[in-house]
Design a protein around this motif. Structure first.
Motif, short mmCIF file in Angstrom:
data_model
loop_
_atom_site.label_atom_id
_atom_site.label_comp_id
_atom_site.label_asym_id
_atom_site.label_seq_id
_atom_site.Cartn_x
_atom_site.Cartn_y
_atom_site.Cartn_z
N LEU A 45 0.82 -1.21 0.00
CA LEU A 45 0.00 0.00 0.00
C LEU A 45 0.86 1.26 0.00
N ARG A 46 1.95 1.24 0.75
CA ARG A 46 2.83 2.41 0.84
C ARG A 46 3.62 2.59 -0.44
N ALA A 47 4.03 3.83 -0.67
CA ALA A 47 4.99 4.10 -1.74
C ALA A 47 6.35 3.57 -1.31
N ASP A 48 7.08 2.98 -2.24
CA ASP A 48 8.39 2.41 -1.97
C ASP A 48 9.46 3.31 -2.59
N PRO A 49 10.19 4.07 -1.77
CA PRO A 49 11.20 5.00 -2.33
C PRO A 49 12.25 4.30 -3.18
N ALA A 50 12.50 3.02 -2.92
CA ALA A 50 13.52 2.29 -3.69
C ALA A 50 13.14 2.14 -5.15
N ARG A 51 11.85 2.30 -5.46
CA ARG A 51 11.40 2.15 -6.84
C ARG A 51 11.28 3.50 -7.56
N ALA A 52 11.78 4.57 -6.93
CA ALA A 52 11.49 5.91 -7.44
C ALA A 52 12.28 6.29 -8.69
N ALA A 53 13.49 5.80 -8.84
CA ALA A 53 14.38 6.33 -9.88
C ALA A 53 14.22 5.59 -11.20
N ILE A 54 13.20 5.94 -11.97
CA ILE A 54 13.06 5.44 -13.34
C ILE A 54 14.11 6.12 -14.22
N VAL A 55 14.32 7.41 -14.00
CA VAL A 55 15.39 8.16 -14.66
C VAL A 55 16.45 8.45 -13.59
N PRO A 56 17.65 7.91 -13.72
CA PRO A 56 18.66 8.10 -12.67
C PRO A 56 18.96 9.57 -12.42
N PRO A 57 19.23 9.94 -11.17
CA PRO A 57 19.55 11.34 -10.87
C PRO A 57 20.75 11.88 -11.64
N ASP A 58 21.67 10.99 -12.02
CA ASP A 58 22.86 11.43 -12.76
C ASP A 58 22.77 11.13 -14.25
N ASP A 59 21.56 11.01 -14.77
CA ASP A 59 21.38 10.73 -16.20
C ASP A 59 22.11 11.80 -17.03
N PRO A 60 23.04 11.41 -17.90
CA PRO A 60 23.84 12.40 -18.64
C PRO A 60 23.05 13.22 -19.64
N ARG A 61 21.82 12.80 -19.94
CA ARG A 61 20.98 13.57 -20.86
C ARG A 61 20.39 14.81 -20.22
N LEU A 62 20.56 14.93 -18.89
CA LEU A 62 19.90 16.00 -18.15
C LEU A 62 20.90 16.84 -17.37
N ALA A 63 20.51 18.08 -17.11
CA ALA A 63 21.18 18.94 -16.14
C ALA A 63 20.19 19.20 -15.02
N THR A 64 20.58 18.92 -13.78
CA THR A 64 19.69 19.10 -12.64
C THR A 64 20.37 19.96 -11.59
N ALA A 65 19.56 20.59 -10.76
CA ALA A 65 20.11 21.46 -9.72
C ALA A 65 19.07 21.70 -8.63
N ARG A 66 19.56 21.97 -7.42
CA ARG A 66 18.72 22.49 -6.35
C ARG A 66 18.72 24.01 -6.47
N VAL A 67 17.55 24.60 -6.51
CA VAL A 67 17.45 26.03 -6.74
C VAL A 67 16.58 26.69 -5.68
N THR A 68 16.74 27.99 -5.55
CA THR A 68 15.87 28.81 -4.71
C THR A 68 15.40 30.01 -5.51
N TRP A 69 14.29 30.57 -5.12
CA TRP A 69 13.79 31.80 -5.74
C TRP A 69 12.97 32.56 -4.69
N ALA A 70 12.70 33.80 -4.97
CA ALA A 70 12.00 34.66 -4.03
C ALA A 70 10.50 34.36 -4.05
#
Length: 288
Positions: A45-70
């Motif tokens: 019933l619960r969501a399983d975090p281990a199944r979350a990464a269909i697209v890996p966080p370090d996928d070379p096709r992407l640029a990702t970042a933690r951002v902030t805004w006002a």
């Protein structure tokens, strides 16, 4: 394993604030035939975090970042993803469920970026210390948010993305469950929103529909009585006021059918079709 509808309905009432954990576990044990059987069902019933990464966080096709805004009352934080090759992309706000900005929503954000969008997932708990790892705590924190203040914070992502150097100036939104309801609310509150996609989200009152300018794509599950009770009035109001919208209900599905981390409710065929429709809709309405 097929989980009885009564158990799925019970879990939905629990996760949407309908009962406390002790009552939920007692009723689950009664429905399952005892505490051991209930314990065996909980991981499904619960969501399983281990199944979350269909697209890996370090996928070379992407640029990702933690951002902030006002935001309207201080800086907000989120997770940003875009195609690695650079360019000017239509922007999409990805609005999380009532579990906050978790690995699953970050993965959905990367999936959206792979479709050619500048995708931002705000953490709408960032002004309260950020989304905790404990999803029960996250749900409780979401439940305490002031709706109007949260909507103003969410709306602040629109000018942030509209002026982003990697954006084409047009901004849409996609949301799931609680986030789907926020898409509907944002469409009424933010005239600069260019398109909205709500997955099984609560609808806006009919009197607020005239304020909606953005075209809407509304996805609903087949078995989702609490959410589906509002479909008829909402679509009637959208139609009466000449709004642009599409509605799709997916046979045999449960609430949260798009969430592939939930074994009990994920419906791969419906999720794939809804995603195909979502991407086509956003591309059509956000083209620069």
């Amino acid at each position: 394993m097929t989980i009885p509808q009564a158990i799925i309905d019970l879990y939905d009432r629990y996760t949407h604030g309908g009962m406390d954990r002790r009552t939920f576990l007692d009723r689950l044990s009664a429905l399952a035939g005892g505490a051991p059987a209930a314990a065996a069902l909980l991981p499904l019933l619960r969501a399983d975090p281990a199944r979350a990464a269909i697209v890996p966080p370090d996928d070379p096709r992407l640029a990702t970042a933690r951002v902030t805004w006002a935001g309207p009352d201080g800086d907000l934080a989120g997770y940003l993803a875009r195609p690695a090759q650079g360019g000017r992309f239509a922007a999409v706000i990805v609005i999380h469920e009532n579990r906050g900005l978790n690995p699953h929503i970050e993965d959905v954000t990367r999936r959206m970026a792979l479709e050619g969008f500048l995708a931002l997932a705000p953490d709408l708990l960032s002004r309260d210390g950020g989304t905790p790892a404990d999803e029960d705590r996250a749900r409780a924190m979401i439940g305490r948010l002031d709706r109007e203040r949260t909507l103003a914070r969410l709306a602040s992502a629109i000018p942030f993305l509209a002026g982003h150097p990697d954006g084409n100036g047009r901004v849409g939104a996609i949301g799931f469950c609680w986030g789907g309801g926020m898409v509907n609310a944002l469409a009424a509150a933010a005239p600069d929103l260019a398109a909205g996609v709500a997955y099984y989200g609560r609808q806006m009152p009919a009197e607020q529909v005239p304020a909606i300018r953005a075209p809407l794509l509304l996805h609903y599950a087949d078995h989702d009585a609490g959410i589906n009770a509002g479909i008829e009035a909402y679509t009637a109001a959208l139609r009466a006021h000449g709004k642009t919208f599409e509605v799709h209900t997916y046979p045999g599905t449960q609430h949260a059918f798009n969430n592939d981390t939930s074994a009990a409710r994920y419906h791969p065929e419906a999720a794939a079709l809804a995603w195909q429709r979502t991407v086509a809709f956003l591309r059509r309405h956000l083209a620069g």
